[in-house]
Design a protein around this motif. Structure first.
Motif, mmCIF file in Angstrom:
data_model
loop_
_atom_site.group_PDB
_atom_site.id
_atom_site.type_symbol
_atom_site.label_atom_id
_atom_site.label_comp_id
_atom_site.label_asym_id
_atom_site.label_seq_id
_atom_site.Cartn_x
_atom_site.Cartn_y
_atom_site.Cartn_z
ATOM 1 N N HIS A 72 0.833 -1.206 0.000
ATOM 2 C CA HIS A 72 0.000 0.000 0.000
ATOM 3 C C HIS A 72 0.868 1.256 0.000
ATOM 4 N N TRP A 103 -6.463 0.976 -3.045
ATOM 5 C CA TRP A 103 -6.001 0.338 -1.806
ATOM 6 C C TRP A 103 -7.071 -0.657 -1.381
ATOM 7 N N HIS A 106 -8.313 -2.949 1.301
ATOM 8 C CA HIS A 106 -8.065 -3.108 2.742
ATOM 9 C C HIS A 106 -8.704 -4.377 3.275
ATOM 10 N N ALA A 135 -10.352 -1.702 11.117
ATOM 11 C CA ALA A 135 -10.412 -0.249 10.967
ATOM 12 C C ALA A 135 -9.454 0.488 11.893
ATOM 13 N N LEU A 162 -4.635 2.546 7.683
ATOM 14 C CA LEU A 162 -5.971 2.957 7.291
ATOM 15 C C LEU A 162 -6.337 4.303 7.899
ATOM 16 N N ARG A 163 -5.927 4.526 9.135
ATOM 17 C CA ARG A 163 -6.296 5.763 9.835
ATOM 18 C C ARG A 163 -5.443 6.962 9.440
ATOM 19 N N ALA A 180 -4.249 6.111 4.509
ATOM 20 C CA ALA A 180 -5.299 5.950 3.506
ATOM 21 C C ALA A 180 -6.108 7.229 3.232
ATOM 22 N N LEU A 214 -10.541 3.396 -2.114
ATOM 23 C CA LEU A 214 -10.327 2.365 -1.107
ATOM 24 C C LEU A 214 -11.449 1.342 -1.218
ATOM 25 N N ALA A 257 -12.872 -2.016 0.975
ATOM 26 C CA ALA A 257 -12.769 -2.805 2.201
ATOM 27 C C ALA A 257 -13.591 -4.076 2.049
ATOM 28 N N SER A 280 -13.984 -1.226 7.280
ATOM 29 C CA SER A 280 -14.048 0.088 6.646
ATOM 30 C C SER A 280 -13.617 1.191 7.609
ATOM 31 N N PRO A 281 -13.045 2.273 7.077
ATOM 32 C CA PRO A 281 -12.652 3.395 7.935
ATOM 33 C C PRO A 281 -13.868 4.085 8.533
ATOM 34 N N CYS A 341 -14.408 5.114 0.217
ATOM 35 C CA CYS A 341 -14.352 3.669 0.460
ATOM 36 C C CYS A 341 -15.650 2.985 0.039
#
Length: 400
Positions: A112, A128, A130, A134, A139-140, A143, A150, A152, A158-159, A170
């Motif tokens: 990534h 990306w 994922h 989360a 990711l935090r 991303a 994105l 997921a 998921s974020p 996402c």
């Protein structure tokens, strides 16, 4: 695109030193991308490792990465890792430009960052994919600004929305499964193979842990659940089988724990077996002891194969399993709950058959390769501006 070829080149970079569910999912996508529209370019940093072996066996062509650096595992804020990335980038950028890569589709943490930065510098779009939870640092913190889009594997992965979040870009897209391949697996033959492999009685209840032995997947809990089963019902004949490679010595830790609990003679370490379907189909139950699992492949595979699933009520598991209908959800980190669920399955054939039939029907409808490819190619079209909002709507048309 190159030499007048109208097809979009999508680059799939992998480190190649370790096989996980991401590789199996990506393999399904790569194999089934419509070749009239897309040309997959698979790149490995380790061309002699297990991923290379898997891709060769499956007939997936790949190229060596333009750098020898295998992007060793390191903390995201490690200064040595940052220096390694800086040294690697120029060669990757040149590679992407020379191969006229339109989209870089990354599937694990190390790829990534490095390939994502290379994509940005080369003018390629970055997707990306994922597959973690989360709470991961990447990711935090990375991303939200690095990738163009994105994907997921579950809502759990998921974020979370926020001022600095990747949530707005996402989409949730299920991992792909070869539904028809699962139909062709004969459970009685598979069970016979498992029994022959461990040389046990045909009446033995076969309970499986399928996946890499890592702390999050709770291999020690699997051992403790078997010990609880023996304590609650001493007369039941059972065997516990580990299918998967181990990290950080957790296979030895599992053996030690099994000996301490008096079930050492009931535990079998089978190693990584491929294809896994032939082994999962031979089990009487799959125990998914993992916590915070984004979306376990083996859970869905078991549902498709007619093997009942007992899983922790954690992570993405509740997004796949409806308690008492398509499987059984139990309190996380509670070995007695897993053991009691096993006994309920063993003692109630009608209940077990209902779960198996309902799970198989549900999984076939939700997790086919065709749905996955349709959703991912819609994201590709959206990235390239060839699908517009229609592409985004197609992706969101398949919520969990």
């Amino acid at each position: 695109m190159s030499n007048g070829d109208p097809r979009t080149v999508v680059c799939f970079p992998f480190i190649g030193d370790f096989i996980g569910g991401s590789h199996l999912s990506a393999l399904g996508l790569i194999r089934n991308l419509p070749r009239s529209l897309f040309t997959p370019l698979v790149v490995l940093h380790d061309t002699q490792g297990p991923v290379a072996e898997l891709f060769r066996r499956e007939g997936i062509d790949f190229e060596p990465a333009p750098v020898l650096n295998r992007l060793e595992r390191a903390g995201a804020r490690d200064s040595a890792a940052a220096l390694s990335v800086a040294r690697t980038l120029p060669a990757l950028v040149r590679y992407l430009r020379n191969r006229k890569v339109a989209i870089v589709h990354t599937n694990d943490g190390r790829a990534h960052l490095v390939w994502g930065l290379a994509a940005r510098l080369a003018g390629s779009k970055h997707l990306w994919h994922h597959r973690g939870d989360a709470s991961s640092f990447g990711l935090r913190r990375i991303a939200p600004w690095l990738p163009d889009r994105l994907v997921a594997v579950s809502k759990f992965a998921s974020p979370r929305p926020g001022l600095f979040s990747a949530a707005a870009k996402c989409s949730v897209v299920h991992s792909p499964f070869d539904v028809m391949k699962m139909v062709a697996v004969e459970r009685e033959d598979a069970r016979g193979n498992v029994i022959a492999a461990i040389d046990c009685s045909p009446d033995t209840k076969l309970l499986g842990y399928v996946g890499t032995l890592v702390e999050r997947k709770r291999p020690i809990l699997f051992v403790e659940a078997l010990a609880a089963l023996q304590r609650l019902e001493p007369n039941v004949e059972f065997a516990g089988l580990f299918f998967g490679n181990a990290l950080n010595g957790l296979d030895d830790a599992a053996r030690s724990r099994a000996e301490a609990l008096g079930v050492g003679n009931r535990i079998y370490h089978m190693g990584f077996r491929y294809p896994s379907e032939l082994w999962i189909a031979g089990l009487d139950a799959l125990l998914v002891t993992a916590v915070n699992e984004p979306l376990g492949r083996t859970l869905v595979e078991a549902m498709l194969l007619g093997t009942p699933v007992i899983a922790s009520n954690s992570g993405g598991n509740p997004e796949v399993i409806e308690e008492g209908e398509t499987g059984m959800l139990v309190r996380p980190d509670d070995p007695d709950e897993f053991a009691k669920a096993c006994l309920k399955l063993f003692s109630n054939s009608v209940y077990c058959r209902h779960i198996v039939e309902t799970a198989r029907s549900e999984a076939r409808a939700r997790f086919s390769i065709e749905r996955h490819v349709h959703a991912i190619t819609a994201v590709y079209e959206d990235l390239l501006g060839t699908g517009g909002m229609r592409g985004a709507e197609q992706v969101h048309a398949h919520p969990l």
